[in-house]
Motif scaffolding. Structure first.
Motif, short mmCIF file in Angstrom:
data_model
loop_
_atom_site.label_atom_id
_atom_site.label_comp_id
_atom_site.label_asym_id
_atom_site.label_seq_id
_atom_site.Cartn_x
_atom_site.Cartn_y
_atom_site.Cartn_z
N GLU A 88 -26.36 59.08 67.73
CA GLU A 88 -27.53 58.40 67.20
C GLU A 88 -27.09 56.97 66.84
N PHE A 89 -27.77 55.98 67.36
CA PHE A 89 -27.49 54.60 67.00
C PHE A 89 -28.36 54.27 65.79
N LEU A 90 -27.73 53.93 64.67
CA LEU A 90 -28.47 53.72 63.42
C LEU A 90 -28.87 52.27 63.24
N THR A 91 -27.90 51.37 63.19
CA THR A 91 -28.18 49.96 62.97
C THR A 91 -26.94 49.13 63.26
N LEU A 92 -27.13 47.88 63.62
CA LEU A 92 -26.03 46.93 63.60
C LEU A 92 -25.56 46.77 62.16
N TYR A 125 -20.22 45.02 65.19
CA TYR A 125 -20.02 46.30 64.54
C TYR A 125 -21.37 46.96 64.27
N GLY A 126 -21.40 48.29 64.41
CA GLY A 126 -22.62 49.02 64.11
C GLY A 126 -22.31 50.42 63.64
N LEU A 127 -23.34 51.09 63.14
CA LEU A 127 -23.20 52.45 62.62
C LEU A 127 -23.83 53.45 63.57
N ALA A 137 -33.37 58.89 58.61
CA ALA A 137 -34.08 57.74 58.03
C ALA A 137 -33.47 57.35 56.69
N LYS A 138 -33.13 58.35 55.86
CA LYS A 138 -32.50 58.06 54.57
C LYS A 138 -31.13 57.41 54.74
N LEU A 139 -30.35 57.93 55.69
CA LEU A 139 -29.01 57.39 55.95
C LEU A 139 -29.11 55.95 56.43
N ARG A 140 -29.99 55.71 57.39
CA ARG A 140 -30.15 54.37 57.93
C ARG A 140 -30.68 53.40 56.88
N ASP A 141 -31.66 53.84 56.10
CA ASP A 141 -32.23 52.96 55.07
C ASP A 141 -31.17 52.56 54.05
N SER A 200 -30.46 46.08 62.52
CA SER A 200 -31.36 46.22 63.67
C SER A 200 -31.96 47.62 63.64
N THR A 201 -32.87 47.86 64.55
CA THR A 201 -33.30 49.24 64.78
C THR A 201 -32.24 49.95 65.60
#
Length: 322
Positions: free
Chosen positions: A115-119, A251-253, A265-269, A294-295
């Motif tokens: 799952e790509f979360l965000t930059l 770098y991204g998560l 959604a909670k993790l990304r937020d 990012s998205t």
């Protein structure tokens, strides 16, 4: 769909939705693990610890950094892909194991398992030379390399790494014949330039800032469109007419595929909130980085574009693993 089929669907899916909601309500109920696919003490590790500390404060649970170094970052990314999809494991990664290594060798995971979360951050690459080389500009570097082909050398952190790909882009764009000398990591590659074993390298901004400040290394250009705030007088490759020479460590998560949507959604937020905070932005600048979010779709698309770019350079330069 008839009434019986609909009832069967509800009976099957209903409990799954309920369990997913219950998990989201209770999440996080224990510490989280932030996997770093590189050794402790490096730039990725430093950025991960900053992010983890800030996320822990908002989530009310510790975020423990777990260094899983080796094989160009693929060991750590594989551990992430294979971890339980419960929101308690995620990773901070650079482009190498996502865009580079899959084009060089068979890796034990696919991007569809993530799952790509965000930059999270961008660190520009810079072209640097030893001050004793006498080179003070990109134009002078190109002229010297063309006047005496294959007499100048550049170092990298190893075959297929960002410095290697970046300098091959530079060579392809300028026609300069410069010899690649791979080392086992960024630190020895920079040391080789400092000692004069090689004349130059392309490297992340962070580790060379002290040497640029004391004059032992000369920064000729930032490999991109935007000047680095830490070195405002250094031109970019785009300004210098080398529009195709753009390289940065992004770098991204990422997390294991299949995390319940509400938990994801909670993790990304939590991550986006941490990365976007003024304190985080200031800390990133000290690391030579710029905070970026990012998205998930935007992050995945960026890595696909990077993979396409790296694949072309790897093929044209005939790059192989050491």
């Amino acid at each position: 769909m008839d009434r019986r089929s609909f009832a069967t669907l509800i009976a099957t899916v209903g409990p799954l939705l309920a369990s997913g909601c219950a998990l989201a309500d209770n999440w996080p109920a224990k510490p989280l693990k932030l996997i770093v696919p590189y050794a402790a003490g490096g730039p990725t590790d430093a950025i991960a610890r900053i992010i983890g500390t800030k996320m822990a404060a908002s989530l009310g649970q510790a975020v423990v950094v777990d260094n899983r170094a080796g094989a160009g970052g693929t060991i750590g990314v594989d551990a992430t892909a294979k971890a339980a999809a419960d929101g308690y494991s995620f990773a901070l990664v650079a482009p190498g194991p996502l865009a580079g290594m899959p084009n060089l060798t068979k890796v034990p995971y696919t991007l569809d398992e993530l799952e790509f979360l965000t930059l999270a951050a961008r660190i520009p690459s810079v072209i640097v030379v030893n001050r004793k080389s006498g080179i003070t500009s990109i134009e002078q570097l190109i002229a010297k390399a063309k006047a005496a082909p294959d007499t100048l050398n550049y170092s990298s952190a190893g075959a297929g790494t960002t410095p290697h790909i970046g300098f091959e882009l530079f060579k392809r764009e300028t026609g300069a014949a410069i010899v690649h000398v791979p080392y086992k990591g960024a630190a020895p590659a920079i040391s080789a330039v400092l000692s004069g074993e090689v004349q130059m390298t392309m490297v992340d901004l962070l580790p060379i800032l002290p040497f640029a400040a004391n004059g032992n290394l000369v920064v000729l250009a930032v490999a991109g469109k935007t000047r680095a705030p830490q070195l405002p007088d250094v031109p970019t490759t785009v300004e210098l007419g080398l529009s195709n020479v753009q390289m940065e460590t992004t770098y991204g998560l990422v997390a294991p595929k299949g995390i319940p949507a509400a938990v994801q959604a909670k993790l990304r937020d939590a991550a986006v909130k941490a990365i976007g905070s003024p304190e985080m932005k200031a800390q990133f600048l000290k690391q030579g980085a710029l905070a970026a979010t990012s998205t998930g779709a935007e992050y995945r698309s960026l890595m696909q574009a990077e993979s396409d770019k790296w694949r072309g350079v790897i093929a044209s330069a005939k790059i192989k693993l050491d």
